[in-house]
Scaffold this active site. Structure first.
Site, PDB file in Angstrom:
ATOM      1  N   TRP A 187     -13.602  51.392   5.032  1.00  0.00           N
ATOM      2  CA  TRP A 187     -13.130  50.390   5.978  1.00  0.00           C
ATOM      3  C   TRP A 187     -11.959  49.677   5.346  1.00  0.00           C
ATOM      4  CZ3 TRP A 187     -12.902  45.005   5.238  1.00  0.00           C
ATOM      5  CH2 TRP A 187     -12.326  44.323   6.320  1.00  0.00           C
ATOM      6  N   GLU A 228     -14.650  53.707   9.219  1.00  0.00           N
ATOM      7  CA  GLU A 228     -15.187  52.627  10.053  1.00  0.00           C
ATOM      8  C   GLU A 228     -14.096  51.905  10.834  1.00  0.00           C
ATOM      9  OE1 GLU A 228     -17.274  49.583   7.893  1.00  0.00           O
ATOM     10  OE2 GLU A 228     -17.923  48.557   9.713  1.00  0.00           O
ATOM     11  N   LYS A 230     -12.591  48.963  13.673  1.00  0.00           N
ATOM     12  CA  LYS A 230     -12.808  47.552  13.981  1.00  0.00           C
ATOM     13  C   LYS A 230     -11.795  47.132  15.044  1.00  0.00           C
ATOM     14  CE  LYS A 230     -13.839  43.181  11.690  1.00  0.00           C
ATOM     15  NZ  LYS A 230     -13.923  42.449  10.401  1.00  0.00           N
ATOM     16  N   ASP A 261     -19.757  49.996  13.874  1.00  0.00           N
ATOM     17  CA  ASP A 261     -20.364  48.711  13.508  1.00  0.00           C
ATOM     18  C   ASP A 261     -20.621  47.924  14.790  1.00  0.00           C
ATOM     19  OD1 ASP A 261     -20.002  46.431  10.835  1.00  0.00           O
ATOM     20  OD2 ASP A 261     -20.442  45.831  12.887  1.00  0.00           O
ATOM     21  N   HIS A 264     -18.162  45.228  15.931  1.00  0.00           N
ATOM     22  CA  HIS A 264     -16.731  45.535  15.851  1.00  0.00           C
ATOM     23  C   HIS A 264     -16.061  45.862  17.166  1.00  0.00           C
ATOM     24  CE1 HIS A 264     -16.321  46.438  11.266  1.00  0.00           C
ATOM     25  NE2 HIS A 264     -16.817  45.248  11.517  1.00  0.00           N
ATOM     26  N   HIS A 288     -23.413  50.687  11.349  1.00  0.00           N
ATOM     27  CA  HIS A 288     -23.597  49.384  10.709  1.00  0.00           C
ATOM     28  C   HIS A 288     -24.300  48.520  11.743  1.00  0.00           C
ATOM     29  CE1 HIS A 288     -20.571  49.439   7.157  1.00  0.00           C
ATOM     30  NE2 HIS A 288     -21.548  50.306   7.016  1.00  0.00           N
ATOM     31  N   ASP A 296     -17.666  36.205  15.027  1.00  0.00           N
ATOM     32  CA  ASP A 296     -18.238  36.739  13.797  1.00  0.00           C
ATOM     33  C   ASP A 296     -18.988  38.039  14.058  1.00  0.00           C
ATOM     34  OD1 ASP A 296     -19.099  36.719  11.021  1.00  0.00           O
ATOM     35  OD2 ASP A 296     -21.076  36.480  11.881  1.00  0.00           O
ATOM     36  N   ASP A 298     -20.958  39.565  11.939  1.00  0.00           N
ATOM     37  CA  ASP A 298     -21.929  39.849  10.877  1.00  0.00           C
ATOM     38  C   ASP A 298     -23.110  38.894  10.817  1.00  0.00           C
ATOM     39  OD1 ASP A 298     -18.922  40.472   9.513  1.00  0.00           O
ATOM     40  OD2 ASP A 298     -20.427  42.070   9.519  1.00  0.00           O
ATOM     41  N   ASP A 328     -25.228  45.744   8.272  1.00  0.00           N
ATOM     42  CA  ASP A 328     -24.053  45.024   7.805  1.00  0.00           C
ATOM     43  C   ASP A 328     -24.070  43.611   8.372  1.00  0.00           C
ATOM     44  OD1 ASP A 328     -20.416  45.524   7.913  1.00  0.00           O
ATOM     45  OD2 ASP A 328     -21.717  44.255   6.692  1.00  0.00           O
TER      46      ASP A 328
END
Ligand SMILES: C[C@H](O)[C@H](O)[C@@H](O)C(=O)CO
Ligand code: MN
Length: 427
Positions: A187, A228, A230, A261, A264, A288, A296, A298, A328
């Site tokens: 990533w 990965e 995003k 993810d 993402h 992920h 955010d 995460d 993640d």
């Protein structure tokens, strides 16, 4: 009745209910026991790593909160991880970042080698926790302007290409030692805060850099390259070079693992619906599993509809052998060991729920066009006694039932993590 007897009695009643639906609970638990979640090391120390003068976390990554007791050394992180794994049923993996090498003195990212991860590999063997890996393309002076593999400066690009090549060698050594592939996930934060004059040029540079990194064919039995995507990051709100389209095309054309993810994408966009499409064309997926909240990406994984949908897709598509399940999230506002336990237990709970679904019956109803019964049974499934089966699974694998794990975290906090304060950093 003792707790154990209660757990047993509830499990037997639940098994009868699932059996009545044609669901084999033992088979579901057997399958679950073979799934190894790749637990991310970076929740344990707020993505800091052990480089010493590591740059402050940046490049679109942010950890909020200052809950006391963050791990400061590899030994402290391993100790915290051992407690976390003791609270999670089954055998799982550890997802390491290059930042977490054990370096005697300054070692730059393009100079890291297997020797810096011997401590982790020894621990992995002792704990029977297999390893996955990630190059670290952030928190470094050569990433300070937000670009790495797509940087316009050839010298900076080469530095990060060399880092990626070094990381593939480390990942392959980990895979060879453990006897299964170490998933090595790439990533990069590269992108712009505001509108670029050329979206094309950085993407051409990123593809070229990745091709150079992946030029050496390494055995897939030792390491799998993952990439990965995003949508945006802090400081790359207007443009991320490694977008979903970019990496979907890259993974298909280069036969690489695509990493999706859950945090993402657009807030209303889910990865559960992408799994079966992507697996039409890429060999394997790395997920992920995370939870996006506002900007955010995460937050700690909770037992959400999307988490359940992700696991349902994996089971309904019979993809368990083609999907690598990683986590993640990084939350420094709560006890970090508790965060690992909550997120990983939830991921496993959702996977168990998917395994306890009468999938073949639902898919037959769908083939028959009986969408009424399909919906009716899917809704009835939501109130089946998953918890009784989960509690039995925890007890039968020797981990705390229900929220009893929290007391273990409190005891560890009282005796170990609460005694850590930054002034007493052990060298
Ligand atoms: C630390 C990880 O590499 C990072 O979280 C990455 O996986 C990501 O999701 C960045 O937003
Ligand atoms: Mn991620």
């Amino acid at each position: 009745m003792s707790n154990t007897k209660n757990v047993r009695a509830a499990f037997e009643l639940a098994s009868e209910q699932y059996q009545a639906q044609g669901v084999d609970v033992s088979a579901a638990l057997q399958k679950l026991s073979r799934v190894a979640i790749s637990v991310h090391c970076w929740q344990g120390d707020d993505v800091a790593g052990f480089e010493g003068e590591a740059g402050t976390l940046g490049n679109g990554l942010a950890v909020t909160g200052n809950y006391p007791g963050r791990a400061r050394t590899a030994d402290e992180l391993r100790s915290d991880l051992e407690v976390a794994y003791s609270l999670i049923p089954g055998k799982h993996r550890l997802n390491l970042h290059a930042l977490y090498g054990e370096f005697d003195g300054p070692v730059d990212r393009d100079e890291i080698g297997v020797e810096h991860f011997r401590g982790w590999m020894d621990w992995s063997r002792e704990q029977q926790v297999d390893l996955d890996f990630n190059p670290s393309y952030f928190s470094h002076p050569k990433a300070s302007d937000g670009f790495t593999l797509a940087h316009s400066d050839a010298g900076i690009r080469q530095f990060w290409i060399d880092h990626g090549i070094a990381c593939r060698k480390i990942a392959a050594a980990m895979g060879a030692a453990q006897g299964n592939a170490c998933v090595n996930n790439f990533w990069v934060p590269d992108g712009y805060k505001d509108t670029p004059a050329s979206r094309k040029a950085p993407r051409e540079r990123l593809a070229s850099s990745l091709d150079e990194i992946f030029a050496e064919d390494l055995p897939r039995s030792q390491t799998l390259d993952a990439v990965e995507c995003k949508l945006f990051g802090i400081g790359s709100e207007s443009y991320v070079v490694g977008s979903h389209e970019f990496y979907m095309g890259y993974a298909i054309s280069r036969n690489k693992v695509l990493c999706l993810d859950a945090g993402h994408f657009h807030p209303t966009e889910v990865i559960s619906d992408k799994i079966s499409s992507a697996l039409m064309y890429v060999p394997e997926l790395l997920l992920h599993v995370s939870r996006g909240v506002r900007w955010d990406s995460d937050h700690v994984v909770t037992y959400s509809d999307e988490l359940q949908a992700i696991m349902q897709e994996i089971i309904r598509g019979d993809y368990l052998d083609r999907v690598h399940l990683g986590l993640d999230f990084f939350d420094a506002s709560i006890n970090r060991v508790a965060a690992w336990a909550i997120g990983t237990r939830n991921a496993l709970k959702a996977l168990l729920a998917a395994l306890l679904e009468p999938t073949e019956q639902l898919q037959q109803l769908e083939r028959d066009g009986d969408l009424t019964a399909r919906l009716a049974l899917m809704e009835e499934q939501k109130t089946m006694p998953l918890g009784a089966v989960w509690n039995h699974y925890c007890e039968s694998t020797g981990v705390p039932v229900g929220a009893e794990w929290l007391e273990k975290v409190r005891q560890y906090e009282s005796s170990v993590t609460s005694k850590r304060c930054d002034e007493s950093v052990v060298s």
